[in-house]
Design a protein around this motif. Structure first.
Motif, PDB file in Angstrom:
ATOM      1  N   LYS A  84       0.815   4.038  -2.886  1.00 21.72           N
ATOM      2  CA  LYS A  84       0.526   5.428  -2.498  1.00 21.72           C
ATOM      3  C   LYS A  84       1.671   6.351  -2.928  1.00 21.72           C
ATOM      4  CE  LYS A  84      -2.247   6.384   1.066  1.00 21.72           C
ATOM      5  NZ  LYS A  84      -2.786   6.499   2.396  1.00 21.72           N
ATOM      6  N   GLU A  88       0.836  -1.206   0.000  1.00 27.24           N
ATOM      7  CA  GLU A  88       0.000   0.000   0.000  1.00 27.24           C
ATOM      8  C   GLU A  88       0.871   1.257   0.000  1.00 27.24           C
ATOM      9  OE1 GLU A  88      -3.262   2.161   2.879  1.00 27.24           O
ATOM     10  OE2 GLU A  88      -3.099  -0.028   3.005  1.00 27.24           O
ATOM     11  N   ARG A 129       1.578   6.867  -6.708  1.00 25.41           N
ATOM     12  CA  ARG A 129       0.473   7.743  -7.116  1.00 25.41           C
ATOM     13  C   ARG A 129       0.707   9.204  -6.741  1.00 25.41           C
ATOM     14  NH1 ARG A 129      -4.413   3.766  -5.291  1.00 25.41           N
ATOM     15  NH2 ARG A 129      -4.424   2.483  -7.163  1.00 25.41           N
ATOM     16  N   SER A 130       1.465   9.417  -5.636  1.00 25.74           N
ATOM     17  CA  SER A 130       1.641  10.806  -5.183  1.00 25.74           C
ATOM     18  C   SER A 130       3.053  11.344  -5.396  1.00 25.74           C
ATOM     19  CB  SER A 130       1.236  10.924  -3.708  1.00 25.74           C
ATOM     20  OG  SER A 130       2.002  10.046  -2.922  1.00 25.74           O
ATOM     21  N   ILE A 133       5.453   8.222   4.647  1.00 22.05           N
ATOM     22  CA  ILE A 133       4.238   7.588   4.131  1.00 22.05           C
ATOM     23  C   ILE A 133       3.991   6.277   4.882  1.00 22.05           C
ATOM     24  CG2 ILE A 133       3.189   6.456   2.110  1.00 22.05           C
ATOM     25  CD1 ILE A 133       4.657   8.548   0.362  1.00 22.05           C
ATOM     26  N   VAL A 167       0.644   5.391   6.924  1.00 20.30           N
ATOM     27  CA  VAL A 167      -0.197   4.262   6.507  1.00 20.30           C
ATOM     28  C   VAL A 167      -0.401   3.309   7.693  1.00 20.30           C
ATOM     29  CG1 VAL A 167      -0.201   2.156   5.090  1.00 20.30           C
ATOM     30  CG2 VAL A 167       0.270   4.362   4.028  1.00 20.30           C
TER      31      VAL A 167
END
Length: 199
Positions: A56, A52, A59-60, A77, A81
């Motif tokens: 993430k 995950e 994507r960012s 991150i 998370v």
């Protein structure tokens, strides 16, 4: 990895280059998993959370400004998370394993697979490490993350400050309070063990 090489890979990853992104995460994959594992205490959950984190991050990555190193950014991150997952778990309904499952034609006993460690796994496990890990899991989430980042993963105060996005002085103070809380838990366990041993 040199700073210029990292910047080049980040720029390529920002434009959607998956291979560049994969090169960026090679150096931090293990630490991301280790942080997740220490936070949630379960191998499979840690694997899922690590995946995950990478999704993430990919994507960012366009939002990554380069104020810190890529690894510091991805560890931030990871911490977020994991903290989100721990908060979700607190809000979940807990079902007793002894509680029967109600079906239309009657109740059935709940059956769970035996996840007990094998004898060779038990032989490998270190009792002291196990007690410390259990004690860390009892800490409040903020304290748990501080102990994991500083004492288990070995990040500097400056790195932790960037990962959790708070001043270095606050980090030092939280680490101190976390260590005191852990010490109390361990002392209580020792006293309990000593009492059992005397009996």
């Amino acid at each position: 990895m040199s700073i210029s090489n990292e910047k080049d890979l980040v720029e390529r990853a920002k434009s959607g280059d998956l291979e560049a992104f994969e090169q960026l995460i090679i150096g931090c994959q293990k630490k991301v998993f280790n942080i997740a594992f220490r936070m949630v205490g379960n191998y499979d959950d840690a694997n899922e959370l690590a995946q995950e984190v990478f999704i993430k991050a990919f994507r960012s990555i366009k939002n990554f400004k380069g104020d810190s190193s890529f690894s510091t950014w991805i560890y931030r991150i990871t911490a977020n998370v994991c903290l989100d997952e721990l908060r979700k778990r607190k809000n979940r309904t807990i079902v007793s394993l002894d509680q029967d499952i109600e079906l239309n034609d009657g109740d059935v006993k709940r059956q769970m697979p035996d996840n007990a460690p094998t004898p060779d796994m038990e032989a490998e496990s270190n009792e002291v490490k196990s007690i410390v890990n259990e004690s860390i899991q009892q800490l409040p989430d903020d304290y748990k993350s501080m102990i994991i980042l500083r004492d288990i993963q070995g990040f500097s105060y400056d790195e932790i400050s960037k990962i959790v996005n708070c001043p270095e002085g606050t980090v030092k103070s939280r680490i101190n309070r976390a260590r005191q809380a852990l010490k109390k838990i361990l002392q209580a366990k020792k006293e309990l063990f000593d009492d059992e041993f005397v009996k």
